[in-house]
Design a protein around this motif. Structure first.
Motif, short mmCIF file in Angstrom:
data_model
loop_
_atom_site.label_atom_id
_atom_site.label_comp_id
_atom_site.label_asym_id
_atom_site.label_seq_id
_atom_site.Cartn_x
_atom_site.Cartn_y
_atom_site.Cartn_z
N MET A 189 0.82 -1.18 0.00
CA MET A 189 0.00 0.00 0.00
C MET A 189 0.88 1.25 0.00
SD MET A 189 -3.27 0.96 2.38
CE MET A 189 -2.58 0.49 3.90
N PHE A 190 2.00 1.21 0.67
CA PHE A 190 2.91 2.34 0.70
C PHE A 190 4.19 1.98 -0.04
CE2 PHE A 190 0.39 2.79 4.62
CZ PHE A 190 -0.16 4.04 4.37
N PHE A 191 4.89 2.98 -0.50
CA PHE A 191 6.17 2.75 -1.16
C PHE A 191 7.20 2.30 -0.13
CE2 PHE A 191 4.30 6.00 -4.03
CZ PHE A 191 4.22 5.19 -5.15
N TYR A 192 8.17 1.53 -0.59
CA TYR A 192 9.21 1.05 0.31
C TYR A 192 10.14 2.18 0.76
CZ TYR A 192 7.79 -3.67 -0.77
OH TYR A 192 7.06 -4.82 -0.89
N THR A 193 10.16 3.27 0.02
CA THR A 193 11.02 4.40 0.39
C THR A 193 10.31 5.40 1.29
OG1 THR A 193 10.35 5.55 -1.63
CG2 THR A 193 12.35 4.19 -1.74
N ASP A 194 9.06 5.15 1.63
CA ASP A 194 8.30 6.06 2.49
C ASP A 194 8.76 5.90 3.95
OD1 ASP A 194 6.47 7.92 3.26
OD2 ASP A 194 4.72 6.60 3.07
N VAL A 195 9.34 6.95 4.51
CA VAL A 195 9.91 6.87 5.85
C VAL A 195 8.85 6.70 6.94
CG1 VAL A 195 11.29 8.10 7.57
CG2 VAL A 195 11.96 8.15 5.16
N PRO A 196 7.74 7.45 6.94
CA PRO A 196 6.72 7.21 7.99
C PRO A 196 6.14 5.80 7.95
CG PRO A 196 6.35 9.33 6.98
CD PRO A 196 7.40 8.65 6.17
N ALA A 197 5.99 5.23 6.76
CA ALA A 197 5.48 3.86 6.67
C ALA A 197 6.48 2.88 7.25
CB ALA A 197 5.17 3.51 5.22
N PHE A 198 7.77 3.12 7.02
CA PHE A 198 8.80 2.26 7.60
C PHE A 198 8.79 2.33 9.13
CE2 PHE A 198 13.10 1.84 9.32
CZ PHE A 198 13.34 0.51 8.99
N VAL A 199 8.67 3.54 9.66
CA VAL A 199 8.63 3.71 11.11
C VAL A 199 7.41 3.01 11.69
CG1 VAL A 199 8.39 5.43 12.95
CG2 VAL A 199 9.97 5.84 11.06
N LEU A 200 6.27 3.11 11.01
CA LEU A 200 5.06 2.45 11.47
C LEU A 200 5.22 0.93 11.44
CD1 LEU A 200 2.15 2.82 12.40
CD2 LEU A 200 1.48 2.69 10.01
N ARG A 201 5.79 0.40 10.36
CA ARG A 201 6.03 -1.04 10.27
C ARG A 201 6.98 -1.51 11.37
NH1 ARG A 201 6.82 -0.16 4.28
NH2 ARG A 201 4.76 -0.52 3.40
N LEU A 202 8.01 -0.73 11.63
CA LEU A 202 8.96 -1.07 12.69
C LEU A 202 8.29 -1.06 14.06
CD1 LEU A 202 11.94 -1.71 13.31
CD2 LEU A 202 12.26 0.75 13.65
N ALA A 203 7.42 -0.07 14.31
CA ALA A 203 6.71 0.00 15.59
C ALA A 203 5.76 -1.19 15.76
CB ALA A 203 5.93 1.31 15.69
N ILE A 204 5.07 -1.57 14.70
CA ILE A 204 4.17 -2.73 14.79
C ILE A 204 4.97 -4.01 15.02
CG2 ILE A 204 2.56 -4.14 13.45
CD1 ILE A 204 1.52 -1.54 12.23
N PHE A 205 6.11 -4.14 14.34
CA PHE A 205 6.96 -5.30 14.55
C PHE A 205 7.42 -5.39 16.00
CE2 PHE A 205 11.34 -6.88 14.85
CZ PHE A 205 11.11 -8.21 14.52
N LEU A 206 7.87 -4.29 16.57
CA LEU A 206 8.33 -4.29 17.95
C LEU A 206 7.19 -4.58 18.92
CD1 LEU A 206 10.87 -1.35 17.91
CD2 LEU A 206 11.35 -3.79 18.00
N LEU A 207 6.01 -4.08 18.61
CA LEU A 207 4.84 -4.36 19.45
C LEU A 207 4.51 -5.84 19.47
CD1 LEU A 207 2.45 -3.10 21.08
CD2 LEU A 207 1.21 -3.14 18.94
N ILE A 208 4.50 -6.46 18.31
CA ILE A 208 4.21 -7.89 18.23
C ILE A 208 5.34 -8.70 18.86
CG2 ILE A 208 3.90 -9.82 16.62
CD1 ILE A 208 2.42 -7.87 14.80
N PHE A 209 6.57 -8.30 18.57
CA PHE A 209 7.74 -9.02 19.08
C PHE A 209 7.81 -8.98 20.60
CE2 PHE A 209 12.34 -9.56 19.77
CZ PHE A 209 12.52 -10.74 19.08
N SER A 210 7.39 -7.89 21.21
CA SER A 210 7.45 -7.79 22.66
C SER A 210 6.15 -8.23 23.34
CB SER A 210 7.77 -6.36 23.09
OG SER A 210 6.72 -5.50 22.69
N GLY A 211 5.06 -8.26 22.62
CA GLY A 211 3.78 -8.63 23.22
C GLY A 211 3.59 -10.13 23.38
#
Length: 101
Positions: free
Chosen positions: A1-23
């Motif tokens: 849905m977002f471009f791979y070069t989109d910085v806010p999308a990357f930050v959001l994906r990273l935050a979701i990954f950390l949430l799942i990884f720690s939850g």
């Protein structure tokens, strides 16, 4: 849905990954401790028993993922049952437990 070069999308994906990884470890620890308490009571639990319960929980989750890939249906039923317990049964059980004292 977002471009791979989109910085806010990357930050959001990273935050979701950390949430799942720690939850997951927190939920797993809660489930394992509840199962050990229900099965064995206040007995000093051995490390092999903790590992067996942990592997059992992971094995059940893996079986659901392998043989029933439409996880949305499972989550809807689990959510409905948990909602029923929280909304209807929990207040009654708390009231009855308080009335016994």
């Amino acid at each position: 849905m977002f471009f791979y070069t989109d910085v806010p999308a990357f930050v959001l994906r990273l935050a979701i990954f950390l949430l799942i990884f720690s939850g997951y470890p927190l939920v797993h620890f809660f489930c394992a401790s509840v199962m050990l308490k229900l099965l064995f009571g206040d007995v000093e639990k051995a490390r092999i028993t903790e590992l067996a319960v942990g592997y059992f929980i992971i094995f059940v989750c893996m079986l659901f993922a392998l043989f029933y890939p439409n996880i949305g249906t499972v989550l809807s039923y689990v959510g409905a049952v948990c909602g029923f317990v929280i909304i209807y049964l929990l207040p009654i059980l708390v009231y009855l437990a308080q009335a016994r004292e």
